[in-house]
Design an enzyme around this catalytic site. Sequence first.
Site, PDB file in Angstrom:
ATOM      1  N   SER A 186       0.837  -1.205   0.000  1.00 29.13           N
ATOM      2  CA  SER A 186       0.000   0.000   0.000  1.00 29.13           C
ATOM      3  C   SER A 186       0.870   1.253   0.000  1.00 29.13           C
ATOM      4  O   SER A 186       1.661   1.444  -0.914  1.00 29.13           O
ATOM      5  CB  SER A 186      -0.952  -0.053   1.203  1.00 29.13           C
ATOM      6  OG  SER A 186      -2.003   0.862   1.059  1.00 29.13           O
TER       7      SER A 186
ATOM      8  N   ASP B  80      -6.139  -3.965  -2.146  1.00 28.02           N
ATOM      9  CA  ASP B  80      -5.015  -3.589  -1.288  1.00 28.02           C
ATOM     10  C   ASP B  80      -4.320  -4.797  -0.649  1.00 28.02           C
ATOM     11  O   ASP B  80      -4.970  -5.671  -0.081  1.00 28.02           O
ATOM     12  CB  ASP B  80      -5.554  -2.675  -0.173  1.00 28.02           C
ATOM     13  CG  ASP B  80      -4.483  -1.935   0.582  1.00 28.02           C
ATOM     14  OD1 ASP B  80      -3.591  -2.592   1.146  1.00 28.02           O
ATOM     15  OD2 ASP B  80      -4.522  -0.694   0.624  1.00 28.02           O
TER      16      ASP B  80
END
Length: 295
Positions: free
Chosen positions: A38, A183
């Site tokens: 991320s 993610d």
Amino acid sequence: MYIDGVFSGGGIKGFALIGAYQAIEQKGYTFKRIAGTSAGSIISAFIIAGYTADEILKMMEEVDLKEFLDERKSFLPFSLTKWMSLYWKLGLYKGVKLEEWLLTKLREKGISTFADIPNGSLRVIASDLTNGRMIVLPDDLPKYGIHPASFSVARAVRMSCSLPYFFEPVRLASSTGTNIIVDGGVLSNFPIWLFYQNKKSIKKRPVLGIKLSYNEQERPKRKINNAIEMFSALFDTMKDAHDERHISSRHEKDIIFIPVEHIVSTEMEITAEKKLALIELGRSRTNDFLKSWTL
């Protein structure tokens, strides 16, 4: 001195990673290989591309984070459009603007695909919801019939940053159909295990981790008084449980813990004062850690 590094996810909290990188760079350390998730995948990609800490800081000062909130245009009322985007597109924002910005900044350093960086120098984590598995990019791309050398680094980072329900998932085409990718923090927010998991990942040089959280001893207990707080606790527990199993006392001495729980990961309208505070927190925590870090 060359070292390997791991940068955790954390959304907007990732400003603290810039401060940490400044301190690491000033100490004379250079990253040879980096893994990130991320927000950590963004700074990891920039470092491998050759950006200095000050250059990354300048980029982040110049960009308006709200530009990344690219909503779909519609003739429907604003609130209804948001719910429709969430229901049908699986995210409030497209995520295209983020990828375009990453693509532009990486190309300024001559980086487009994984063929443009040293083999094995960058690995980022994403989550394949379609097949229920974690993806290490670019390593796992052959499973989808994709040659790693041809795959966009910016696309890989965007995949790692596609926070569920906030950004639309990336749809990755393969020979078996379309795969929904979100993610990497859903399954591994701090992939230090990549440097220890097997003989192929044998530790070649010191590994330094930067994790945007308390260490286990300092972490405050969660207060759960309602369903929303329980959902948050469930998500955080799932996100952290896998990584915590790999942070043994042997590895913990090589991890810089930066507690940033007071910042919301999706606070795109964060003030300049909060940005500076995060950067300084990362810098000061890292400086303190490096004073006693033994290689």
